[in-house]
Design a protein around this motif. Structure first.
Motif, PDB file in Angstrom:
ATOM      1  N   HIS A  28     -11.408   9.335  -5.956  1.00 35.87           N
ATOM      2  CA  HIS A  28     -12.100   8.669  -4.843  1.00 35.87           C
ATOM      3  C   HIS A  28     -13.240   7.769  -5.308  1.00 35.87           C
ATOM      4  O   HIS A  28     -13.652   6.879  -4.581  1.00 35.87           O
ATOM      5  CB  HIS A  28     -12.638   9.705  -3.861  1.00 35.87           C
ATOM      6  CG  HIS A  28     -11.555  10.490  -3.183  1.00 35.87           C
ATOM      7  ND1 HIS A  28     -10.745   9.969  -2.217  1.00 35.87           N
ATOM      8  CD2 HIS A  28     -11.126  11.766  -3.374  1.00 35.87           C
ATOM      9  CE1 HIS A  28      -9.872  10.870  -1.825  1.00 35.87           C
ATOM     10  NE2 HIS A  28     -10.079  11.981  -2.511  1.00 35.87           N
ATOM     11  N   HIS A  29     -13.770   8.057  -6.490  1.00 33.23           N
ATOM     12  CA  HIS A  29     -14.914   7.260  -6.975  1.00 33.23           C
ATOM     13  C   HIS A  29     -14.499   6.251  -8.044  1.00 33.23           C
ATOM     14  O   HIS A  29     -15.345   5.620  -8.657  1.00 33.23           O
ATOM     15  CB  HIS A  29     -16.009   8.188  -7.521  1.00 33.23           C
ATOM     16  CG  HIS A  29     -16.477   9.185  -6.501  1.00 33.23           C
ATOM     17  ND1 HIS A  29     -16.767   8.832  -5.209  1.00 33.23           N
ATOM     18  CD2 HIS A  29     -16.683  10.532  -6.574  1.00 33.23           C
ATOM     19  CE1 HIS A  29     -17.132   9.912  -4.529  1.00 33.23           C
ATOM     20  NE2 HIS A  29     -17.077  10.967  -5.335  1.00 33.23           N
ATOM     21  N   GLY A  30     -13.219   6.112  -8.291  1.00 32.41           N
ATOM     22  CA  GLY A  30     -12.745   5.183  -9.319  1.00 32.41           C
ATOM     23  C   GLY A  30     -12.829   3.729  -8.859  1.00 32.41           C
ATOM     24  O   GLY A  30     -12.950   3.459  -7.651  1.00 32.41           O
ATOM     25  N   PRO A  31     -12.754   2.786  -9.805  1.00 30.93           N
ATOM     26  CA  PRO A  31     -12.852   1.370  -9.443  1.00 30.93           C
ATOM     27  C   PRO A  31     -11.593   0.843  -8.730  1.00 30.93           C
ATOM     28  O   PRO A  31     -11.655  -0.139  -8.002  1.00 30.93           O
ATOM     29  CB  PRO A  31     -13.037   0.673 -10.794  1.00 30.93           C
ATOM     30  CG  PRO A  31     -12.450   1.603 -11.802  1.00 30.93           C
ATOM     31  CD  PRO A  31     -12.609   2.982 -11.260  1.00 30.93           C
ATOM     32  N   VAL A  32     -10.469   1.533  -8.931  1.00 29.41           N
ATOM     33  CA  VAL A  32      -9.215   1.089  -8.300  1.00 29.41           C
ATOM     34  C   VAL A  32      -9.140   1.656  -6.882  1.00 29.41           C
ATOM     35  O   VAL A  32      -9.376   2.854  -6.681  1.00 29.41           O
ATOM     36  CB  VAL A  32      -7.999   1.581  -9.137  1.00 29.41           C
ATOM     37  CG1 VAL A  32      -6.695   1.078  -8.542  1.00 29.41           C
ATOM     38  CG2 VAL A  32      -8.144   1.145 -10.574  1.00 29.41           C
ATOM     39  N   PRO A  33      -8.839   0.809  -5.890  1.00 26.92           N
ATOM     40  CA  PRO A  33      -8.740   1.317  -4.512  1.00 26.92           C
ATOM     41  C   PRO A  33      -7.685   2.420  -4.399  1.00 26.92           C
ATOM     42  O   PRO A  33      -6.649   2.347  -5.077  1.00 26.92           O
ATOM     43  CB  PRO A  33      -8.322   0.087  -3.697  1.00 26.92           C
ATOM     44  CG  PRO A  33      -8.536  -1.089  -4.566  1.00 26.92           C
ATOM     45  CD  PRO A  33      -8.535  -0.621  -5.983  1.00 26.92           C
ATOM     46  N   PRO A  34      -7.938   3.420  -3.543  1.00 30.21           N
ATOM     47  CA  PRO A  34      -6.995   4.542  -3.430  1.00 30.21           C
ATOM     48  C   PRO A  34      -5.553   4.119  -3.141  1.00 30.21           C
ATOM     49  O   PRO A  34      -4.616   4.678  -3.709  1.00 30.21           O
ATOM     50  CB  PRO A  34      -7.557   5.372  -2.282  1.00 30.21           C
ATOM     51  CG  PRO A  34      -9.010   5.071  -2.289  1.00 30.21           C
ATOM     52  CD  PRO A  34      -9.137   3.651  -2.723  1.00 30.21           C
ATOM     53  N   PHE A  35      -5.368   3.113  -2.267  1.00 28.06           N
ATOM     54  CA  PHE A  35      -3.983   2.724  -1.942  1.00 28.06           C
ATOM     55  C   PHE A  35      -3.265   2.192  -3.184  1.00 28.06           C
ATOM     56  O   PHE A  35      -2.070   2.428  -3.378  1.00 28.06           O
ATOM     57  CB  PHE A  35      -3.962   1.693  -0.796  1.00 28.06           C
ATOM     58  CG  PHE A  35      -4.030   0.262  -1.246  1.00 28.06           C
ATOM     59  CD1 PHE A  35      -2.878  -0.442  -1.568  1.00 28.06           C
ATOM     60  CD2 PHE A  35      -5.251  -0.392  -1.378  1.00 28.06           C
ATOM     61  CE1 PHE A  35      -2.933  -1.753  -1.986  1.00 28.06           C
ATOM     62  CE2 PHE A  35      -5.314  -1.693  -1.801  1.00 28.06           C
ATOM     63  CZ  PHE A  35      -4.164  -2.389  -2.107  1.00 28.06           C
ATOM     64  N   GLU A  36      -4.040   1.517  -4.047  1.00 27.09           N
ATOM     65  CA  GLU A  36      -3.469   0.964  -5.272  1.00 27.09           C
ATOM     66  C   GLU A  36      -3.112   2.095  -6.253  1.00 27.09           C
ATOM     67  O   GLU A  36      -2.095   2.043  -6.938  1.00 27.09           O
ATOM     68  CB  GLU A  36      -4.490  -0.002  -5.893  1.00 27.09           C
ATOM     69  CG  GLU A  36      -4.032  -0.709  -7.149  1.00 27.09           C
ATOM     70  CD  GLU A  36      -2.786  -1.567  -6.953  1.00 27.09           C
ATOM     71  OE1 GLU A  36      -2.544  -2.007  -5.826  1.00 27.09           O
ATOM     72  OE2 GLU A  36      -2.054  -1.749  -7.948  1.00 27.09           O
ATOM     73  N   GLN A  37      -3.979   3.127  -6.286  1.00 27.73           N
ATOM     74  CA  GLN A  37      -3.694   4.281  -7.148  1.00 27.73           C
ATOM     75  C   GLN A  37      -2.391   4.959  -6.718  1.00 27.73           C
ATOM     76  O   GLN A  37      -1.565   5.342  -7.552  1.00 27.73           O
ATOM     77  CB  GLN A  37      -4.840   5.284  -7.087  1.00 27.73           C
ATOM     78  CG  GLN A  37      -6.151   4.771  -7.670  1.00 27.73           C
ATOM     79  CD  GLN A  37      -7.237   5.842  -7.608  1.00 27.73           C
ATOM     80  OE1 GLN A  37      -7.013   6.990  -7.951  1.00 27.73           O
ATOM     81  NE2 GLN A  37      -8.423   5.453  -7.151  1.00 27.73           N
ATOM     82  N   ILE A  38      -2.232   5.101  -5.403  1.00 28.46           N
ATOM     83  CA  ILE A  38      -1.004   5.745  -4.890  1.00 28.46           C
ATOM     84  C   ILE A  38       0.208   4.877  -5.224  1.00 28.46           C
ATOM     85  O   ILE A  38       1.225   5.354  -5.727  1.00 28.46           O
ATOM     86  CB  ILE A  38      -1.101   5.963  -3.357  1.00 28.46           C
ATOM     87  CG1 ILE A  38      -2.275   6.883  -3.024  1.00 28.46           C
ATOM     88  CG2 ILE A  38       0.200   6.530  -2.806  1.00 28.46           C
ATOM     89  CD1 ILE A  38      -2.601   6.928  -1.545  1.00 28.46           C
ATOM     90  N   ARG A  39       0.098   3.575  -4.927  1.00 29.66           N
ATOM     91  CA  ARG A  39       1.211   2.648  -5.161  1.00 29.66           C
ATOM     92  C   ARG A  39       1.627   2.671  -6.640  1.00 29.66           C
ATOM     93  O   ARG A  39       2.803   2.759  -6.971  1.00 29.66           O
ATOM     94  CB  ARG A  39       0.780   1.231  -4.764  1.00 29.66           C
ATOM     95  CG  ARG A  39       1.917   0.231  -4.707  1.00 29.66           C
ATOM     96  CD  ARG A  39       1.383  -1.181  -4.662  1.00 29.66           C
ATOM     97  NE  ARG A  39       0.651  -1.527  -5.880  1.00 29.66           N
ATOM     98  CZ  ARG A  39       1.214  -1.838  -7.040  1.00 29.66           C
ATOM     99  NH1 ARG A  39       2.521  -1.844  -7.154  1.00 29.66           N
ATOM    100  NH2 ARG A  39       0.478  -2.116  -8.103  1.00 29.66           N
ATOM    101  N   GLU A  40       0.603   2.630  -7.499  1.00 24.37           N
ATOM    102  CA  GLU A  40       0.846   2.583  -8.941  1.00 24.37           C
ATOM    103  C   GLU A  40       1.544   3.862  -9.426  1.00 24.37           C
ATOM    104  O   GLU A  40       2.544   3.799 -10.133  1.00 24.37           O
ATOM    105  CB  GLU A  40      -0.510   2.454  -9.636  1.00 24.37           C
ATOM    106  CG  GLU A  40      -0.513   1.573 -10.859  1.00 24.37           C
ATOM    107  CD  GLU A  40      -1.931   1.277 -11.306  1.00 24.37           C
ATOM    108  OE1 GLU A  40      -2.650   2.245 -11.631  1.00 24.37           O
ATOM    109  OE2 GLU A  40      -2.334   0.106 -11.318  1.00 24.37           O
ATOM    110  N   GLN A  41       0.979   5.008  -9.029  1.00 28.61           N
ATOM    111  CA  GLN A  41       1.531   6.280  -9.505  1.00 28.61           C
ATOM    112  C   GLN A  41       2.944   6.518  -8.985  1.00 28.61           C
ATOM    113  O   GLN A  41       3.826   6.953  -9.724  1.00 28.61           O
ATOM    114  CB  GLN A  41       0.620   7.439  -9.103  1.00 28.61           C
ATOM    115  CG  GLN A  41      -0.694   7.444  -9.871  1.00 28.61           C
ATOM    116  CD  GLN A  41      -1.583   8.605  -9.447  1.00 28.61           C
ATOM    117  OE1 GLN A  41      -1.217   9.758  -9.554  1.00 28.61           O
ATOM    118  NE2 GLN A  41      -2.776   8.286  -8.952  1.00 28.61           N
ATOM    119  N   LEU A  42       3.146   6.216  -7.695  1.00 30.45           N
ATOM    120  CA  LEU A  42       4.497   6.409  -7.142  1.00 30.45           C
ATOM    121  C   LEU A  42       5.480   5.455  -7.805  1.00 30.45           C
ATOM    122  O   LEU A  42       6.608   5.841  -8.143  1.00 30.45           O
ATOM    123  CB  LEU A  42       4.484   6.199  -5.621  1.00 30.45           C
ATOM    124  CG  LEU A  42       3.922   7.336  -4.782  1.00 30.45           C
ATOM    125  CD1 LEU A  42       3.915   6.967  -3.305  1.00 30.45           C
ATOM    126  CD2 LEU A  42       4.736   8.609  -4.967  1.00 30.45           C
ATOM    127  N   GLY A  43       5.046   4.216  -8.006  1.00 34.48           N
ATOM    128  CA  GLY A  43       5.901   3.228  -8.673  1.00 34.48           C
ATOM    129  C   GLY A  43       6.299   3.698 -10.062  1.00 34.48           C
ATOM    130  O   GLY A  43       7.471   3.625 -10.444  1.00 34.48           O
TER     131      GLY A  43
END
Lengths: 133, 318
Positions: A6-21
């Protein structure tokens, strides 16, 4: 399992998109695998439903997942890495971990190598092709 | 009127408990779960508090069902004019009330952590029990409804047009008025069965939609509390269903046996046999139903203890 910082520089939606991808391309999530509902994932990750919905929408636009009212959200077929790439990634990750590299350092090694391998080289018949390892 | 007043009091009580629980969960200091690298396992206090919340919800459902049963039972006894109909509905209604309270009570709120993890497997209401755990109660409900249809079809109206007598010819008037579970009882009992089934589904859905514990090390713990809570809900629902299924069978048996005792027709023997069988099955069902409710209560009280067993390394961390 995916993790969101939650405190990372990457927005949460991008983290989800990236990991799922990544999970879909690496074959960890097989074709046809049913993903959790937006509400479940948002609840577990302590995020707003809209954040997860945005990640799902982007993955759907990329053709990695498909959503239907009856079948839910499922992983699409034909997006996995080639077997050769998957094998090389496995060997590389093992070697990187054996040498005590962090994920970022390992990715840095790939980043450095990437443009070098992309430079075209002359083939024996005079045509140009990307350089291979 | 007394029954309506009792129901109103119980509904108000449920509302107050739900509102109070919601207020407490908002006011209470949020749960802190260690996620830093220094800790290799979740803290015992964090687990205890999270599991206490799960246990309280299950205990509240069982406790509220019992309290509602006692209150409604006392009120229903006063309704002599309705020929035992309110009594027949008590167990189904009281367990439905308990399960609705379970669904309404808020989950333990966890504080915002720097990171949160989530599984990529969808959770469904039926994800936390074996297939038979869900098929058996559904089959019992279907059999019960079929039983009520049969007793309804073999019933006859009394002087006031209420289908509550066994439809037989030449029955002496001294026993003809013995209550039989015809449509007069059957239709409300089918409605209560549907309400009970709906309450069970709602409670199971509540268990599956509750947000998971944020720490990936708590996955087994998270699954364990859901499994035990699912068992509590199913045992409570099945126990109530068997309880009034048995009661209905006993009522039917009573009418059959009392008529068979004075009836002069050729089918007397088979009616008596059917009545005795129905009485035996009814008694067994009531016993099993009561046992399931007791087991549900026992399970509800053991959630914290059983989750400690499921995650023993967590218990060692202060």
């Amino acid at each position: 399992m995916i993790t969101v910082n939650h405190h990372g520089p990457v927005p949460p939606f991008e983290q989800i998109r990236e990991q799922l991808g990544d999970l879909i391309r690496s074959g960890t999530l097989n074709s046809g695998h049913r993903l959790p509902s937006i509400r479940q994932l948002a609840g577990d990750l302590r995020l707003a439903a809209g954040t997860v919905a945005r990640a799902y929408t982007e993955l759907e636009s990329a053709g990695l997942i498909t959503t239907s009212r009856t079948a839910g959200t499922r992983v699409c077929a034909g997006h996995g890495f080639a077997e050769e790439v998957q094998h090389a990634a496995d060997s590389f990750a093992t070697a990187a971990q054996r040498n005590g590299l962090t994920l970022e350092e390992a990715l840095g090694a790939v980043r450095t190598q990437w443009p070098l391998n992309s430079e075209p080289v002359d083939d024996v018949d005079g045509t140009q092709r990307p350089r291979t390892a | 009127m007394k029954l309506l007043a009792a129901l109103a009091v119980i509904a108000a009580l449920a509302l107050v408990i739900t509102a109070a629980a919601s207020w407490v969960s908002r006011r209470r200091k949020p749960l802190a779960i260690t996620t830093g690298k220094s800790s290799t396992v979740p803290a015992r206090s964090a687990i205890d508090r999270a599991m206490l919340g799960a246990q309280l919800k299950a205990v509240a459902a069982v406790g509220f069902s019992i309290a509602t049963f006692v209150a409604l039972f006392r009120a229903a006894i006063a309704f002599s004019g309705m020929l035992g109909l309110p009594l027949a509905l008590v167990s189904g209604l009281s367990v439905s009330a308990g399960l609705l309270l379970f669904s309404a009570l808020p989950s333990t709120k966890l504080s915002a952590q720097p990171t949160a993890s989530a599984t990529l497997t969808p959770r469904r209401p039926w994800s936390f029990g074996s297939r038979s755990n869900f098929i058996v109660p559904a089959a019992i409900a279907a059999i019960y409804i079929a039983f009520l249809m049969v007793t309804g079809l073999t019933s006859a109206p009394d002087g006031k047009g209420r289908y509550r007598l066994l439809d037989l010819e030449n029955v002496p008037s001294t026993v003809a008025t013995t209550s039989y579970p015809g449509w007069y009882y059957g239709v409300p009992l089918i409605a209560v069965t549907v309400v009970l089934a709906g309450s069970v589904v709602l409670a199971l859905r509540r268990i599956s939609t509750t947000a998971a514990l944020p720490d990936p090390r708590m996955t087994s713990l998270d699954r364990k509390w859901r499994e035990i809570s699912t068992r509590v809900v199913l045992r409570l629902g099945t126990g109530a269903l068997l309880g009034y299924f048995g009661g209905t069978a006993l009522a039917a048996a009573r009418a059959m046996v009392s008529i068979a005792g004075v009836w002069d027709e050729s089918g007397k023997g088979s009616l008596l046999g059917l009545g005795v069988t129905s009485a035996a099955v009814g008694a067994v069902l009531v016993g099993v139903g009561a046992m399931l409710v007791v087991l549900a209560g026992k399970d509800a009280l053991s959630i914290r203890e059983k989750t400690r067993v499921a995650c023993p390394e967590a218990a060692l961390t202060p």
